[in-house]
Design a protein around this motif. Sequence first.
Motif, PDB file in Angstrom:
ATOM      1  N   SER A 247       0.853  -1.189   0.000  1.00 27.37           N
ATOM      2  CA  SER A 247       0.000   0.000   0.000  1.00 27.37           C
ATOM      3  C   SER A 247       0.887   1.236   0.000  1.00 27.37           C
ATOM      4  O   SER A 247       1.988   1.220   0.544  1.00 27.37           O
ATOM      5  CB  SER A 247      -0.946   0.006   1.208  1.00 27.37           C
ATOM      6  N   SER A 248       0.399   2.299  -0.636  1.00 26.90           N
ATOM      7  CA  SER A 248       1.245   3.476  -0.804  1.00 26.90           C
ATOM      8  C   SER A 248       0.415   4.724  -1.052  1.00 26.90           C
ATOM      9  O   SER A 248      -0.645   4.674  -1.680  1.00 26.90           O
ATOM     10  CB  SER A 248       2.199   3.267  -1.992  1.00 26.90           C
ATOM     11  N   TYR A 249       0.946   5.850  -0.536  1.00 25.63           N
ATOM     12  CA  TYR A 249       0.409   7.169  -0.859  1.00 25.63           C
ATOM     13  C   TYR A 249       1.251   7.852  -1.942  1.00 25.63           C
ATOM     14  O   TYR A 249       1.056   9.037  -2.220  1.00 25.63           O
ATOM     15  CB  TYR A 249       0.431   8.065   0.378  1.00 25.63           C
ATOM     16  N   LEU A 250       2.189   7.120  -2.538  1.00 25.78           N
ATOM     17  CA  LEU A 250       3.145   7.732  -3.457  1.00 25.78           C
ATOM     18  C   LEU A 250       2.994   7.243  -4.892  1.00 25.78           C
ATOM     19  O   LEU A 250       3.848   7.528  -5.732  1.00 25.78           O
ATOM     20  CB  LEU A 250       4.570   7.474  -2.966  1.00 25.78           C
ATOM     21  N   SER A 251       1.937   6.513  -5.187  1.00 23.57           N
ATOM     22  CA  SER A 251       1.706   6.018  -6.540  1.00 23.57           C
ATOM     23  C   SER A 251       0.224   5.691  -6.683  1.00 23.57           C
ATOM     24  O   SER A 251      -0.559   5.915  -5.758  1.00 23.57           O
ATOM     25  CB  SER A 251       2.565   4.775  -6.814  1.00 23.57           C
ATOM     26  N   THR A 252      -0.153   5.152  -7.821  1.00 27.84           N
ATOM     27  CA  THR A 252      -1.549   4.791  -8.068  1.00 27.84           C
ATOM     28  C   THR A 252      -1.632   3.336  -8.500  1.00 27.84           C
ATOM     29  O   THR A 252      -0.870   2.889  -9.370  1.00 27.84           O
ATOM     30  CB  THR A 252      -2.164   5.685  -9.155  1.00 27.84           C
ATOM     31  N   THR A 253      -2.550   2.605  -7.909  1.00 26.59           N
ATOM     32  CA  THR A 253      -2.717   1.189  -8.205  1.00 26.59           C
ATOM     33  C   THR A 253      -3.159   0.972  -9.647  1.00 26.59           C
ATOM     34  O   THR A 253      -3.951   1.745 -10.194  1.00 26.59           O
ATOM     35  CB  THR A 253      -3.786   0.581  -7.274  1.00 26.59           C
ATOM     36  N   ASN A 254      -2.665  -0.089 -10.264  1.00 34.71           N
ATOM     37  CA  ASN A 254      -3.134  -0.484 -11.582  1.00 34.71           C
ATOM     38  C   ASN A 254      -4.587  -0.941 -11.530  1.00 34.71           C
ATOM     39  O   ASN A 254      -5.102  -1.301 -10.470  1.00 34.71           O
ATOM     40  CB  ASN A 254      -2.272  -1.624 -12.141  1.00 34.71           C
ATOM     41  N   HIS A 255      -5.239  -0.947 -12.702  1.00 29.88           N
ATOM     42  CA  HIS A 255      -6.631  -1.395 -12.772  1.00 29.88           C
ATOM     43  C   HIS A 255      -6.753  -2.825 -12.260  1.00 29.88           C
ATOM     44  O   HIS A 255      -7.692  -3.153 -11.535  1.00 29.88           O
ATOM     45  CB  HIS A 255      -7.135  -1.297 -14.213  1.00 29.88           C
ATOM     46  N   GLU A 256      -5.815  -3.695 -12.628  1.00 33.40           N
ATOM     47  CA  GLU A 256      -5.772  -5.045 -12.060  1.00 33.40           C
ATOM     48  C   GLU A 256      -4.884  -4.983 -10.830  1.00 33.40           C
ATOM     49  O   GLU A 256      -3.665  -5.038 -10.911  1.00 33.40           O
ATOM     50  CB  GLU A 256      -5.243  -6.069 -13.059  1.00 33.40           C
ATOM     51  N   PHE A 257      -5.515  -4.867  -9.681  1.00 34.91           N
ATOM     52  CA  PHE A 257      -4.787  -4.606  -8.436  1.00 34.91           C
ATOM     53  C   PHE A 257      -4.393  -5.868  -7.697  1.00 34.91           C
ATOM     54  O   PHE A 257      -3.622  -5.809  -6.733  1.00 34.91           O
ATOM     55  CB  PHE A 257      -5.633  -3.733  -7.509  1.00 34.91           C
ATOM     56  N   GLY A 258      -4.933  -7.009  -8.126  1.00 36.08           N
ATOM     57  CA  GLY A 258      -4.641  -8.251  -7.418  1.00 36.08           C
ATOM     58  C   GLY A 258      -4.384  -9.397  -8.373  1.00 36.08           C
ATOM     59  O   GLY A 258      -4.933  -9.454  -9.482  1.00 36.08           O
ATOM     60  N   LEU A 259      -3.520 -10.313  -7.964  1.00 36.13           N
ATOM     61  CA  LEU A 259      -3.230 -11.508  -8.747  1.00 36.13           C
ATOM     62  C   LEU A 259      -3.040 -12.675  -7.786  1.00 36.13           C
ATOM     63  O   LEU A 259      -2.216 -12.608  -6.867  1.00 36.13           O
ATOM     64  CB  LEU A 259      -1.970 -11.319  -9.588  1.00 36.13           C
ATOM     65  N   VAL A 260      -3.816 -13.730  -8.005  1.00 38.70           N
ATOM     66  CA  VAL A 260      -3.720 -14.946  -7.198  1.00 38.70           C
ATOM     67  C   VAL A 260      -3.195 -16.053  -8.096  1.00 38.70           C
ATOM     68  O   VAL A 260      -3.816 -16.380  -9.119  1.00 38.70           O
ATOM     69  CB  VAL A 260      -5.084 -15.338  -6.601  1.00 38.70           C
ATOM     70  N   GLU A 261      -2.053 -16.619  -7.731  1.00 42.27           N
ATOM     71  CA  GLU A 261      -1.427 -17.658  -8.545  1.00 42.27           C
ATOM     72  C   GLU A 261      -1.595 -19.025  -7.893  1.00 42.27           C
ATOM     73  O   GLU A 261      -1.364 -19.188  -6.695  1.00 42.27           O
ATOM     74  CB  GLU A 261       0.066 -17.375  -8.713  1.00 42.27           C
ATOM     75  N   GLY A 262      -1.963 -20.003  -8.715  1.00 46.79           N
ATOM     76  CA  GLY A 262      -2.100 -21.370  -8.244  1.00 46.79           C
ATOM     77  C   GLY A 262      -1.335 -22.329  -9.123  1.00 46.79           C
ATOM     78  O   GLY A 262      -0.741 -21.938 -10.145  1.00 46.79           O
ATOM     79  N   THR A 263      -1.354 -23.592  -8.771  1.00 46.80           N
ATOM     80  CA  THR A 263      -0.624 -24.603  -9.534  1.00 46.80           C
ATOM     81  C   THR A 263      -1.206 -24.818 -10.922  1.00 46.80           C
ATOM     82  O   THR A 263      -0.506 -25.283 -11.827  1.00 46.80           O
ATOM     83  CB  THR A 263      -0.620 -25.928  -8.766  1.00 46.80           C
ATOM     84  N   ASP A 264      -2.486 -24.468 -11.121  1.00 52.91           N
ATOM     85  CA  ASP A 264      -3.143 -24.710 -12.413  1.00 52.91           C
ATOM     86  C   ASP A 264      -3.518 -23.429 -13.153  1.00 52.91           C
ATOM     87  O   ASP A 264      -4.168 -23.499 -14.206  1.00 52.91           O
ATOM     88  CB  ASP A 264      -4.412 -25.553 -12.212  1.00 52.91           C
ATOM     89  N   GLY A 265      -3.141 -22.267 -12.613  1.00 51.36           N
ATOM     90  CA  GLY A 265      -3.498 -21.027 -13.283  1.00 51.36           C
ATOM     91  C   GLY A 265      -3.484 -19.855 -12.330  1.00 51.36           C
ATOM     92  O   GLY A 265      -2.864 -19.914 -11.255  1.00 51.36           O
ATOM     93  N   ILE A 267      -5.793 -15.968 -11.090  1.00 54.88           N
ATOM     94  CA  ILE A 267      -6.986 -15.128 -11.144  1.00 54.88           C
ATOM     95  C   ILE A 267      -6.545 -13.688 -10.931  1.00 54.88           C
ATOM     96  O   ILE A 267      -5.905 -13.365  -9.923  1.00 54.88           O
ATOM     97  CB  ILE A 267      -8.018 -15.510 -10.065  1.00 54.88           C
ATOM     98  N   GLY A 268      -6.857 -12.824 -11.882  1.00 56.38           N
ATOM     99  CA  GLY A 268      -6.629 -11.397 -11.718  1.00 56.38           C
ATOM    100  C   GLY A 268      -7.872 -10.744 -11.153  1.00 56.38           C
ATOM    101  O   GLY A 268      -8.994 -11.131 -11.483  1.00 56.38           O
ATOM    102  N   ILE A 269      -7.664  -9.771 -10.277  1.00 54.31           N
ATOM    103  CA  ILE A 269      -8.771  -9.034  -9.671  1.00 54.31           C
ATOM    104  C   ILE A 269      -8.636  -7.577 -10.100  1.00 54.31           C
ATOM    105  O   ILE A 269      -7.571  -6.979  -9.931  1.00 54.31           O
ATOM    106  CB  ILE A 269      -8.744  -9.121  -8.132  1.00 54.31           C
ATOM    107  N   TYR A 270      -9.691  -7.013 -10.641  1.00 52.44           N
ATOM    108  CA  TYR A 270      -9.595  -5.643 -11.140  1.00 52.44           C
ATOM    109  C   TYR A 270     -10.797  -4.825 -10.689  1.00 52.44           C
ATOM    110  O   TYR A 270     -11.800  -5.352 -10.211  1.00 52.44           O
ATOM    111  CB  TYR A 270      -9.484  -5.630 -12.675  1.00 52.44           C
ATOM    112  N   GLY A 271     -10.673  -3.520 -10.845  1.00 51.51           N
ATOM    113  CA  GLY A 271     -11.782  -2.654 -10.491  1.00 51.51           C
ATOM    114  C   GLY A 271     -11.364  -1.208 -10.394  1.00 51.51           C
ATOM    115  O   GLY A 271     -10.201  -0.852 -10.630  1.00 51.51           O
ATOM    116  N   GLU A 272     -12.322  -0.385 -10.028  1.00 50.96           N
ATOM    117  CA  GLU A 272     -12.079   1.054  -9.886  1.00 50.96           C
ATOM    118  C   GLU A 272     -11.022   1.335  -8.837  1.00 50.96           C
ATOM    119  O   GLU A 272     -10.141   2.168  -9.013  1.00 50.96           O
ATOM    120  CB  GLU A 272     -13.390   1.743  -9.527  1.00 50.96           C
TER     121      GLU A 272
END
Length: 348
Positions: A247-265, A267-272
């Motif tokens: 977390s930061s007050y010195l930049s801006t988060t990308n539209h896809e702010f989250g990424l969950v990696e698993g053994t088979d693939g 999931i990207g999480i995006y939003g406003e």
Amino acid sequence: MIASWFVSDIVRNPATHRDEHEVRHIVQAIGSSSIAKAQEFVKDYIPKEGPHKPAVYASYEEVYNDPNVDIIYVATPHSLHMKNTLDAIKAGKHVLCEKPMAINAAETKKMVDAARAKGVFLMEGSVWTRFFPVAKELQKLIHNDKAIGTVRRAFLDFAQDRPFDTLPSDSRGRDPKLGAGVLLDMGMYTLTWASMVFHSNLKAKDAGQEHEQPKVVSRMSLNGGADEMSTVVLEYPKSHAQAICTSSYLSTTNHEFGLVEGTDGSIGIYGETTSKPGGLVLRVKGKEPQRMDFPVDGWGLFYEADAVAKNVRDGKTENESMPLDESMRVMRIIDEARQQNGLKYPQE
């Protein structure tokens, strides 16, 4: 600001806005530091054509003592959450308290103990993100469908470009006396997403204690007694997994702010924003990516409000998706992160 978003959401008719017919919300009273401020809030955020006009008070105590009020929504600066919540509980009111519940685990425990002793409902709010349909879908994909196999890593970020030197010295975001800093302000959301990824069942009394509890490693960039940037790594040695929460007050988060990696693939999480997610991208190895959009009309705080209203209606004192022990667990992680970086608030 969050109070205006919350009220703007709950004054919508649940039946026509989101096909919710079990509950409705009435803003019964507004408490502020003056009648004028309370009246201005009503003017700005309560529809003129609405069937009910709230009472306005120049103190919070008058709201707590209003017999027509069922539940208090606490949206004051972090450092006041404990006092406001304890005062409301003492008056016999249910409470939805904005995140963070308090500035540390010790204060949070006092609030939890008081609510349980009084037999009233208490929940930490603005982990409202948990109640979004997209959050429910993420948990289903990970924990029920095993869509990406065994989770190994999660990257979660929440950043807004508003450096301390652009904020007033006495602002909630900058003043240590008010519990300032990016971890309590925005890092809470990244820890919430990490909890949803690695802790599938919060219904148990000890909120996820059947899961491996993480080791915490943290680094912060401090400025004037508060954290302007924060990184918290949650390590799960037995599961061979990690969550990297930034977390930061010195930049801006990308539209896809989250990424969950698993053994088979993955999931990207995006939003406003990280607190207002809008969809997922499921990327399974060997298959085309699948995009799932979950549009939200408004801020999405009504999902949380609807859940709380049903709990109160049903006589429950905790919410199964966000039990009090989970608030305690996350606050202990934050305490550990602050201790590793020498961040201590004046009132501690």
